[in-house]
Design a protein around this motif. Structure first.
Motif, mmCIF file in Angstrom:
data_model
loop_
_atom_site.group_PDB
_atom_site.id
_atom_site.type_symbol
_atom_site.label_atom_id
_atom_site.label_comp_id
_atom_site.label_asym_id
_atom_site.label_seq_id
_atom_site.Cartn_x
_atom_site.Cartn_y
_atom_site.Cartn_z
ATOM 1 N N HIS A 13 0.852 -1.187 0.000
ATOM 2 C CA HIS A 13 0.000 0.000 0.000
ATOM 3 C C HIS A 13 0.888 1.238 0.000
ATOM 4 O O HIS A 13 2.066 1.171 0.336
ATOM 5 C CB HIS A 13 -0.904 0.011 1.235
ATOM 6 N N ARG A 14 0.277 2.356 -0.314
ATOM 7 C CA ARG A 14 1.037 3.615 -0.351
ATOM 8 C C ARG A 14 0.947 4.411 0.946
ATOM 9 O O ARG A 14 1.783 5.278 1.188
ATOM 10 C CB ARG A 14 0.546 4.483 -1.515
ATOM 11 N N VAL A 15 -0.074 4.151 1.765
ATOM 12 C CA VAL A 15 -0.244 4.875 3.037
ATOM 13 C C VAL A 15 -0.470 3.861 4.152
ATOM 14 O O VAL A 15 -1.283 2.942 4.013
ATOM 15 C CB VAL A 15 -1.427 5.867 2.968
ATOM 16 N N TRP A 16 0.245 4.055 5.244
ATOM 17 C CA TRP A 16 0.149 3.183 6.409
ATOM 18 C C TRP A 16 0.046 4.039 7.672
ATOM 19 O O TRP A 16 0.633 5.125 7.743
ATOM 20 C CB TRP A 16 1.405 2.320 6.524
ATOM 21 N N HIS A 17 -0.665 3.547 8.680
ATOM 22 C CA HIS A 17 -0.763 4.228 9.976
ATOM 23 C C HIS A 17 -0.257 3.292 11.075
ATOM 24 O O HIS A 17 -0.550 2.092 11.056
ATOM 25 C CB HIS A 17 -2.203 4.602 10.296
ATOM 26 N N THR A 52 5.399 11.011 8.969
ATOM 27 C CA THR A 52 4.898 12.132 9.755
ATOM 28 C C THR A 52 4.532 11.597 11.129
ATOM 29 O O THR A 52 3.766 10.630 11.238
ATOM 30 C CB THR A 52 3.684 12.794 9.096
ATOM 31 N N SER A 62 7.837 15.906 10.386
ATOM 32 C CA SER A 62 7.902 15.117 9.151
ATOM 33 C C SER A 62 9.337 14.933 8.682
ATOM 34 O O SER A 62 10.192 15.793 8.922
ATOM 35 C CB SER A 62 7.094 15.795 8.044
ATOM 36 N N ARG A 96 2.313 8.315 10.473
ATOM 37 C CA ARG A 96 1.718 8.106 9.150
ATOM 38 C C ARG A 96 2.874 7.933 8.180
ATOM 39 O O ARG A 96 3.794 8.757 8.132
ATOM 40 C CB ARG A 96 0.873 9.298 8.721
ATOM 41 N N ARG A 98 3.808 7.350 4.176
ATOM 42 C CA ARG A 98 3.287 7.402 2.804
ATOM 43 C C ARG A 98 4.449 7.120 1.862
ATOM 44 O O ARG A 98 5.590 7.506 2.132
ATOM 45 C CB ARG A 98 2.641 8.741 2.491
ATOM 46 N N SER A 99 4.130 6.415 0.770
ATOM 47 C CA SER A 99 5.180 5.988 -0.146
ATOM 48 C C SER A 99 4.788 6.278 -1.585
ATOM 49 O O SER A 99 3.607 6.224 -1.937
ATOM 50 C CB SER A 99 5.427 4.488 0.036
ATOM 51 N N VAL A 126 -3.838 1.863 4.658
ATOM 52 C CA VAL A 126 -4.958 2.757 4.402
ATOM 53 C C VAL A 126 -5.268 2.702 2.917
ATOM 54 O O VAL A 126 -4.388 2.951 2.091
ATOM 55 C CB VAL A 126 -4.625 4.201 4.839
#
Length: 127
Positions: A13-17, A52, A62, A96, A98-99, A126
């Motif tokens: 995925h491109r977004v992880w939390h 972030t 960030s 957070r 993001r990639s 996400v």
């Protein structure tokens, strides 16, 4: 590209939390308390990864790192030179990630305040 390369480029995925982060400020023994954000990039493209860090009582911090193609990295929260920012100890926070390409993220915490306790979990992808 062959079929396997195309398939690998889409994994992750491109977004992880990671909502529950905490860098313990003390340690016993030779191994310091720390966390690691492990990022796996199976694609054939370098990943530009932004982290972030969110806090309850201050503004977010960030930073950006790179993950080479077909590699993984372990970003230790106690090593500012590795992640590009100094994180406060003994302060709860969230992260957070993001990639630029799909990646997989795992989070681990070694708490060495009173012996050794290791916790690890997959971050939350996400959609």
């Amino acid at each position: 590209m062959n079929d396997e390369t195309t398939e690998l480029a889409a994994e992750g995925h491109r977004v992880w939390h990671v909502p529950d982060c905490f860098l313990p400020g003390t340690s016993v023994g030779d191994t310091p308390s720390h966390e690691a954000f492990c990022v796996l990039n199976v694609s054939g493209t370098e990943a530009q990864v932004g982290l972030t860090f969110y806090f309850a009582d201050r503004e977010p911090i960030s930073t950006d790192v790179r993950v080479p193609a077909r590699r993984n990295i372990h970003l230790r929260s106690d090593q500012a030179e590795m992640i590009g920012v100094a994180l406060p100890a003994d302060v709860p926070y969230a992260c957070r990630i993001r990639s630029s390409v799909p990646v997989t993220v795992q989070y681990s915490r070694l708490d060495a305040q009173e012996g050794y306790e290791l916790m690890t979990t997959s971050a939350i992808p996400v959609a």
